[in-house]
Enzyme design. Structure first.
Site, mmCIF file in Angstrom:
data_model
loop_
_atom_site.group_PDB
_atom_site.id
_atom_site.type_symbol
_atom_site.label_atom_id
_atom_site.label_comp_id
_atom_site.label_asym_id
_atom_site.label_seq_id
_atom_site.Cartn_x
_atom_site.Cartn_y
_atom_site.Cartn_z
ATOM 1 N N HIS A 5 101.552 51.311 56.132
ATOM 2 C CA HIS A 5 101.447 52.373 56.754
ATOM 3 C C HIS A 5 100.063 53.268 56.612
ATOM 4 O O HIS A 5 99.697 53.969 57.658
ATOM 5 C CB HIS A 5 102.701 53.708 56.440
ATOM 6 C CG HIS A 5 102.729 54.703 57.077
ATOM 7 N ND1 HIS A 5 103.754 55.062 58.030
ATOM 8 C CD2 HIS A 5 101.880 55.884 56.582
ATOM 9 C CE1 HIS A 5 103.787 56.217 57.767
ATOM 10 N NE2 HIS A 5 102.815 56.977 57.028
ATOM 11 N N GLU A 6 100.182 52.961 55.135
ATOM 12 C CA GLU A 6 98.448 53.650 54.715
ATOM 13 C C GLU A 6 97.586 53.204 55.821
ATOM 14 O O GLU A 6 96.591 53.726 56.463
ATOM 15 C CB GLU A 6 98.415 54.209 52.952
ATOM 16 C CG GLU A 6 99.669 54.907 52.850
ATOM 17 C CD GLU A 6 100.291 56.515 53.533
ATOM 18 O OE1 GLU A 6 99.220 57.261 53.559
ATOM 19 O OE2 GLU A 6 101.453 56.023 53.778
ATOM 20 N N GLN A 37 94.849 62.693 56.452
ATOM 21 C CA GLN A 37 95.915 63.059 56.616
ATOM 22 C C GLN A 37 95.438 64.693 56.083
ATOM 23 O O GLN A 37 96.065 65.698 56.326
ATOM 24 C CB GLN A 37 96.319 62.442 56.105
ATOM 25 C CG GLN A 37 97.451 61.378 57.063
ATOM 26 C CD GLN A 37 98.276 60.804 56.160
ATOM 27 O OE1 GLN A 37 98.689 60.358 55.243
ATOM 28 N NE2 GLN A 37 99.914 61.562 56.937
ATOM 29 N N CYS A 81 106.614 59.857 57.913
ATOM 30 C CA CYS A 81 105.329 60.287 57.776
ATOM 31 C C CYS A 81 105.249 61.582 58.154
ATOM 32 O O CYS A 81 105.900 62.452 58.910
ATOM 33 C CB CYS A 81 104.705 59.644 59.240
ATOM 34 S SG CYS A 81 102.349 60.319 58.515
ATOM 35 N N LEU A 82 103.970 62.304 56.825
ATOM 36 C CA LEU A 82 104.224 63.564 56.585
ATOM 37 C C LEU A 82 102.762 64.353 56.908
ATOM 38 O O LEU A 82 103.333 65.586 57.804
ATOM 39 C CB LEU A 82 102.843 63.000 55.402
ATOM 40 C CG LEU A 82 103.850 63.065 53.852
ATOM 41 C CD1 LEU A 82 103.320 62.793 52.646
ATOM 42 C CD2 LEU A 82 104.770 63.490 53.416
ATOM 43 N N GLY A 88 102.768 58.136 49.398
ATOM 44 C CA GLY A 88 101.387 57.820 50.349
ATOM 45 C C GLY A 88 100.571 58.656 51.949
ATOM 46 O O GLY A 88 101.408 60.000 52.029
ATOM 47 N N HIS A 98 97.344 54.420 59.378
ATOM 48 C CA HIS A 98 96.146 56.329 58.897
ATOM 49 C C HIS A 98 94.591 55.879 59.192
ATOM 50 O O HIS A 98 94.300 55.985 60.290
ATOM 51 C CB HIS A 98 96.807 56.849 58.207
ATOM 52 C CG HIS A 98 97.923 57.481 58.048
ATOM 53 N ND1 HIS A 98 97.920 58.154 59.070
ATOM 54 C CD2 HIS A 98 98.777 57.416 57.084
ATOM 55 C CE1 HIS A 98 99.300 58.942 58.717
ATOM 56 N NE2 HIS A 98 100.030 58.279 58.081
HETATM 57 NI NI NI Z 1 102.261 58.813 57.813
#
Ligand code: NI
Length: 165
Positions: A132-133, A51, A90-91, A46, A136
């Site tokens: 999660h997304e 991000q 998480c990226l 995701g 964000h």
């Molecule tokens: Ni994330």
């Protein structure tokens, strides 16, 4: 198509609640294509627009359900249920993974890249990715899900990394 650098912890855009998309036009569709390419390149399941530094309520995901990448625009988290603990990363916080407890099921109402109303729902990985997304876009990060002591420890490590200590 383009791959964007992914913003990491400490970048204020990750802590800013994203703005609703007012018009779904070709610019938004190109952004979504680029987000999908960036997500697969990372690789991740995701990616939310903040991000890559774009403070708009758009996220893409691929929950490994065989349906490929999908987009959610102006999503609303309408329901969660149950509980599920699972390893999550998480990226934007690279190198960290934690066992995190969240509701197992989530349901989101959103628009897709064609401006159509869509409902995304599911349990386990799907439910996890959706939550999660969505978070964000609210300016919330995975770190906020950690117990206080663990969160303090991680914040200290991350700020030391940012200072190059
Ligand atoms: Ni994330």
């Amino acid at each position: 198509m383009a791959i964007f650098p992914i913003r990491t912890f400490g970048d204020p855009v990750l802590r800013t609640p994203a703005k609703p998309v007012e018009e779904i036009d070709d610019k938004i569709r190109t952004l979504i294509e680029d987000m999908i390419e960036t997500m697969y390149d990372a690789p991740g399941v995701g990616l939310a627009a903040p991000q890559i530094g774009v403070s708009l309520r758009i996220a893409v995901f691929d929950a490994n359900d065989g349906l490929g990448a999908r987009a959610m625009i102006n999503p609303v988290l309408v329901e969660t249920a149950g509980e599920w603990e699972f390893e999550e990363g998480c990226l934007s916080v690279p190198g960290y993974w934690w066992n995190i407890k969240r509701p197992a099921y989530a349901k989101i109402e959103a628009l897709n890249e064609d401006g159509e109303e869509v409902v995304y729902e599911g349990e386990e990985l799907m439910g996890r990715v959706l939550q999660h997304e969505y978070q964000h876009l609210e300016g919330t990060l995975i770190i906020d899900q950690l117990p206080r002591r663990e969160r303090k420890k991680v914040l200290k490590e991350l700020s030391e990394q940012a200072l190059g200590l």
